[in-house]
Design a protein around this motif. Structure first.
Motif, PDB file in Angstrom:
ATOM      1  N   VAL A  31      -0.694  -5.368  -9.174  1.00  0.00           N
ATOM      2  CA  VAL A  31      -0.007  -5.652 -10.435  1.00  0.00           C
ATOM      3  C   VAL A  31      -0.969  -5.528 -11.613  1.00  0.00           C
ATOM      4  N   VAL A  32      -2.169  -6.092 -11.475  1.00  0.00           N
ATOM      5  CA  VAL A  32      -3.165  -5.988 -12.548  1.00  0.00           C
ATOM      6  C   VAL A  32      -3.515  -4.526 -12.803  1.00  0.00           C
ATOM      7  N   ASN A  33      -3.692  -3.758 -11.738  1.00  0.00           N
ATOM      8  CA  ASN A  33      -3.994  -2.327 -11.896  1.00  0.00           C
ATOM      9  C   ASN A  33      -2.882  -1.621 -12.661  1.00  0.00           C
ATOM     10  N   ALA A  34      -1.615  -1.898 -12.278  1.00  0.00           N
ATOM     11  CA  ALA A  34      -0.494  -1.225 -12.920  1.00  0.00           C
ATOM     12  C   ALA A  34      -0.398  -1.606 -14.400  1.00  0.00           C
ATOM     13  N   ILE A  35      -0.574  -2.905 -14.702  1.00  0.00           N
ATOM     14  CA  ILE A  35      -0.470  -3.350 -16.098  1.00  0.00           C
ATOM     15  C   ILE A  35      -1.618  -2.805 -16.930  1.00  0.00           C
ATOM     16  N   ILE A  36      -2.852  -3.037 -16.458  1.00  0.00           N
ATOM     17  CA  ILE A  36      -4.018  -2.591 -17.228  1.00  0.00           C
ATOM     18  C   ILE A  36      -4.054  -1.071 -17.311  1.00  0.00           C
ATOM     19  N   GLY A  37      -3.707  -0.391 -16.214  1.00  0.00           N
ATOM     20  CA  GLY A  37      -3.731   1.065 -16.209  1.00  0.00           C
ATOM     21  C   GLY A  37      -2.748   1.679 -17.182  1.00  0.00           C
ATOM     22  N   TRP A  54     -11.554   0.506 -15.707  1.00  0.00           N
ATOM     23  CA  TRP A  54     -11.748   0.020 -14.335  1.00  0.00           C
ATOM     24  C   TRP A  54     -12.637  -1.218 -14.304  1.00  0.00           C
ATOM     25  N   ARG A  55     -13.521  -1.342 -15.289  1.00  0.00           N
ATOM     26  CA  ARG A  55     -14.393  -2.522 -15.349  1.00  0.00           C
ATOM     27  C   ARG A  55     -13.566  -3.782 -15.646  1.00  0.00           C
ATOM     28  N   ILE A  56     -12.541  -3.634 -16.466  1.00  0.00           N
ATOM     29  CA  ILE A  56     -11.661  -4.767 -16.764  1.00  0.00           C
ATOM     30  C   ILE A  56     -10.907  -5.179 -15.502  1.00  0.00           C
ATOM     31  N   MET A  57     -10.435  -4.192 -14.744  1.00  0.00           N
ATOM     32  CA  MET A  57      -9.735  -4.480 -13.487  1.00  0.00           C
ATOM     33  C   MET A  57     -10.621  -5.286 -12.544  1.00  0.00           C
ATOM     34  N   LEU A  58     -11.887  -4.890 -12.425  1.00  0.00           N
ATOM     35  CA  LEU A  58     -12.810  -5.575 -11.515  1.00  0.00           C
ATOM     36  C   LEU A  58     -13.205  -6.954 -12.042  1.00  0.00           C
ATOM     37  N   ALA A  59     -13.292  -7.103 -13.368  1.00  0.00           N
ATOM     38  CA  ALA A  59     -13.798  -8.351 -13.953  1.00  0.00           C
ATOM     39  C   ALA A  59     -12.874  -9.533 -13.690  1.00  0.00           C
ATOM     40  N   VAL A  60     -11.592  -9.283 -13.468  1.00  0.00           N
ATOM     41  CA  VAL A  60     -10.637 -10.367 -13.244  1.00  0.00           C
ATOM     42  C   VAL A  60     -11.064 -11.251 -12.074  1.00  0.00           C
ATOM     43  N   ALA A  61     -11.754 -10.676 -11.089  1.00  0.00           N
ATOM     44  CA  ALA A  61     -12.148 -11.426  -9.889  1.00  0.00           C
ATOM     45  C   ALA A  61     -13.166 -12.521 -10.171  1.00  0.00           C
ATOM     46  N   ALA A  62     -13.812 -12.493 -11.323  1.00  0.00           N
ATOM     47  CA  ALA A  62     -14.812 -13.532 -11.637  1.00  0.00           C
ATOM     48  C   ALA A  62     -14.160 -14.904 -11.783  1.00  0.00           C
ATOM     49  N   LEU A  63     -12.917 -14.949 -12.231  1.00  0.00           N
ATOM     50  CA  LEU A  63     -12.261 -16.240 -12.492  1.00  0.00           C
ATOM     51  C   LEU A  63     -12.029 -17.043 -11.213  1.00  0.00           C
ATOM     52  N   PRO A  64     -11.390 -16.469 -10.157  1.00  0.00           N
ATOM     53  CA  PRO A  64     -11.255 -17.269  -8.935  1.00  0.00           C
ATOM     54  C   PRO A  64     -12.584 -17.572  -8.252  1.00  0.00           C
ATOM     55  N   ALA A  65     -13.604 -16.737  -8.460  1.00  0.00           N
ATOM     56  CA  ALA A  65     -14.920 -17.031  -7.883  1.00  0.00           C
ATOM     57  C   ALA A  65     -15.488 -18.310  -8.490  1.00  0.00           C
ATOM     58  N   ILE A  72       3.099   2.667  -9.643  1.00  0.00           N
ATOM     59  CA  ILE A  72       4.105   1.611  -9.773  1.00  0.00           C
ATOM     60  C   ILE A  72       4.776   1.343  -8.424  1.00  0.00           C
ATOM     61  N   ALA A  73       5.129   2.416  -7.697  1.00  0.00           N
ATOM     62  CA  ALA A  73       5.780   2.255  -6.388  1.00  0.00           C
ATOM     63  C   ALA A  73       4.880   1.509  -5.410  1.00  0.00           C
ATOM     64  N   ASN A  74       3.574   1.589  -5.636  1.00  0.00           N
ATOM     65  CA  ASN A  74       2.612   0.932  -4.758  1.00  0.00           C
ATOM     66  C   ASN A  74       2.760  -0.593  -4.766  1.00  0.00           C
ATOM     67  N   ILE A  75       3.414  -1.123  -5.798  1.00  0.00           N
ATOM     68  CA  ILE A  75       3.632  -2.568  -5.878  1.00  0.00           C
ATOM     69  C   ILE A  75       4.610  -3.028  -4.798  1.00  0.00           C
ATOM     70  N   ALA A  76       5.560  -2.160  -4.413  1.00  0.00           N
ATOM     71  CA  ALA A  76       6.591  -2.556  -3.437  1.00  0.00           C
ATOM     72  C   ALA A  76       5.998  -3.016  -2.104  1.00  0.00           C
ATOM     73  N   PRO A  77       5.069  -2.249  -1.489  1.00  0.00           N
ATOM     74  CA  PRO A  77       4.449  -2.763  -0.267  1.00  0.00           C
ATOM     75  C   PRO A  77       3.700  -4.075  -0.486  1.00  0.00           C
ATOM     76  N   GLY A  78       3.104  -4.262  -1.683  1.00  0.00           N
ATOM     77  CA  GLY A  78       2.413  -5.518  -1.969  1.00  0.00           C
ATOM     78  C   GLY A  78       3.369  -6.701  -1.996  1.00  0.00           C
ATOM     79  N   ILE A  79       4.541  -6.500  -2.585  1.00  0.00           N
ATOM     80  CA  ILE A  79       5.532  -7.583  -2.646  1.00  0.00           C
ATOM     81  C   ILE A  79       6.022  -7.935  -1.251  1.00  0.00           C
ATOM     82  N   ILE A  80       6.383  -6.926  -0.460  1.00  0.00           N
ATOM     83  CA  ILE A  80       6.901  -7.211   0.886  1.00  0.00           C
ATOM     84  C   ILE A  80       5.817  -7.833   1.752  1.00  0.00           C
ATOM     85  N   GLY A  81       4.554  -7.509   1.469  1.00  0.00           N
ATOM     86  CA  GLY A  81       3.454  -8.130   2.216  1.00  0.00           C
ATOM     87  C   GLY A  81       3.385  -9.627   1.989  1.00  0.00           C
TER      88      GLY A  81
END
Length: 484
Positions: free
Chosen positions: A169-175, A185-196, A308-317
């Motif tokens: 979802v973050v990739n789709a929105i930011i992209g 792509w650096r913004i996409m990766l930087a999001v992971a700092a918060l849960p760390a 965008i379609a790539n989100i569908a497998p993520g949701i069902i997962g």
């Protein structure tokens, strides 16, 4: 001194009751599974970050594969080394170390000026991901009452798939919103700092595993921890059972690989653990996770539509993972695995069949293949992903738990890395048809192996499972488990 039998061990424990201890256990599980969330995000974010990363850093097809797989090879190393470290250092302190590795690896990747520095950051993230995959499930299993061990341990897998979905979802929105910005792509990766950061400060207030404390002779500390996540009577009873197991282990086993190789039952359970781990990767799930955009583009979607379609497998997962949690205390482990591999084999066969039978110029082709891919991901997440991590966290005796888990997860990550490294070549050579027919054959082989060798662990304390492993009884009770 002997282990209590399965029936004796379960009947001797006071029943679970509601109270503040129940909420405390939920909080501990939530904080610890932030490691699973980071695991999912850091493995999934490459799906959308790779293309702009390639354009900025001038990556080739070879270096793209290195960037993707470097995290996975790092994860293999982290699983086997950090898993062992947790035996000496403690589960809690090890998870604190993982939080630091997640943060440092993220900052390294975000600020990387070159391919080489980026790979170093990805390896650091891999060490953290592999360590989390080995330590967090064990930590949860050792904290959980046996009655809800499957659902509590399985929360980590829910967080993993939630992290993967968050990455999509973050990739789709930011992209789509910031795609024109240099270094998106650096913004996409930087999001992971918060849960760390949240994982580090959260674990500072969390307890150590009571089973680890008892294995180190810290009886009072263990009872104190158990008393915060159990009723007082249940805490004392569980502490007695664990102390009995630890005392027996100290006389009969060591935690070393040499001792494992001299005991045929320990060898067998480690081989089963490796098989469960490797077959999970050979389902092909991570081919969709890392290269979903490539597979969907091959199916007929345009580049942006595939993102965008790539989100569908993520949701069902995520949906499948929640269903799996519900099943953990209601459906036997063997039934879950057997059903899962049967369904994934069928889905792969249908994907291969559709790709060869539906014309490439058909407007329906990409949607038919998307539906089948979603069905595969749903089957995998519902029946295999949660069950795999739960089973690995509970089948090994305490003294070799970190060793067995580390070996199994090491093999899992090596398989993951090799498949991810070569999947673009495989799909380029054989196309969707040949690739998924191959996955179908491997999943059929996994189905046969599960029917033949997988032991049953549902409804047993970790101490009762341990007795079954060390005596070999757990390998001969499959028929009985079907009638439980």
């Amino acid at each position: 001194m002997t282990h209590p039998s399965t029936d004796t061990a379960t009947s001797a424990l006071p029943p679970l009751i509601k109270g503040p201890h129940e909420r405390r256990l939920g909080v501990v599980a939530l904080v610890a599974t932030l490691g699973g969330l980071l695991f999912g995000y850091d493995t999934g974010v490459i799906n959308g970050a790779l293309l702009p990363m390639t354009q900025e850093l001038g990556l080739t097809s070879i270096t793209e594969g290195v960037v993707t797989s470097s995290l996975l090879f790092g994860a293999a190393l982290g699983a086997v080394t950090i898993g062992r470290l947790s035996d000496a250092w403690g589960r809690r302190r090890t998870i604190l170390l993982l939080a630091v590795l997640f943060f440092v690896g993220t900052i390294n990747c975000v600020s990387a000026p070159s391919f080489e520095v980026l790979v170093i950051g990805r390896v650091l993230l891999g060490l953290a991901v592999g360590g989390a995959s080995a330590v967090v499930p064990v930590f949860l299993a050792e904290l959980a009452p046996y009655e809800i061990r499957g659902s509590l341990s399985g929360r980590n897998e829910v967080m993993i798939v939630s992290g993967q979905l968050a990455a999509f979802v973050v990739n789709a929105i930011i992209g789509n919103v910031l795609g024109h910005v240099d270094g998106v792509w650096r913004i996409m990766l930087a999001v992971a700092a918060l849960p760390a950061i949240a994982l580090f400060f959260g674990m500072l207030r969390m307890p150590e595993s009571p089973r680890w404390l008892l294995s180190k002779g810290r009886n009072e500390d263990a009872v104190r921890v158990l008393s915060t996540i159990r009723s007082p009577e249940r805490a004392e009873a569980e502490a007695r059972d664990i102390r009995a197991t630890v005392a027996l282990e100290e006389r009969t086993t060591t935690a070393g690989l040499g001792e494992v190789l001299r005991n045929k039952w320990l060898v067998r359970i480690v081989v089963i653990g490796i098989g469960v781990a490797v077959f999970q990767q050979l389902t092909g799930i991570n081919s969709i996770l890392y290269y979903g955009q490539v597979v969907l583009a091959e199916s007929g979607f345009g580049a942006q539509a595939a993102l965008i379609a790539n989100i569908a497998p993520g949701i069902i997962g995520v949906v499948g993972a929640f269903v799996a949690l519900w099943m953990m205390e209601r459906v036997n482990r063997r039934t879950t695995f057997i059903t899962g591999y049967a369904l994934t084999a069928i889905c792969h066969f249908l994907i291969g069949f559709a790709s060869v039978s539906v014309p490439t110029d058909s407007a329906a082709r990409p949607y038919i293949l998307l539906i089948l891919i979603v069905a595969f991901v749903g089957s995998m997440q519902t029946f295999l992903n949660v069950a795999t991590w739960v089973l690995l966290s509970e089948i090994f005796p305490l003294r070799i738990r970190a060793l067995g888990m580390g070996i199994s997860v090491f093999c899992l990550w090596v398989t993951n890395a090799l498949l991810s490294l070569y999947f673009p070549t495989i799909i380029g050579t054989f196309g969707i048809t040949g690739s998924f027919f191959g996955f179908a054959a491997v999943n059929a082989l996994a189905l046969v192996a599960m029917i033949r060798f997988l032991p049953e662990t549902r409804g047993r304390t970790l101490e009762a499972v341990e007795e079954g492993v060390t005596t070999g009884a757990i390998f001969t009770i499959r028929s009985r488990s079907r009638h439980r």
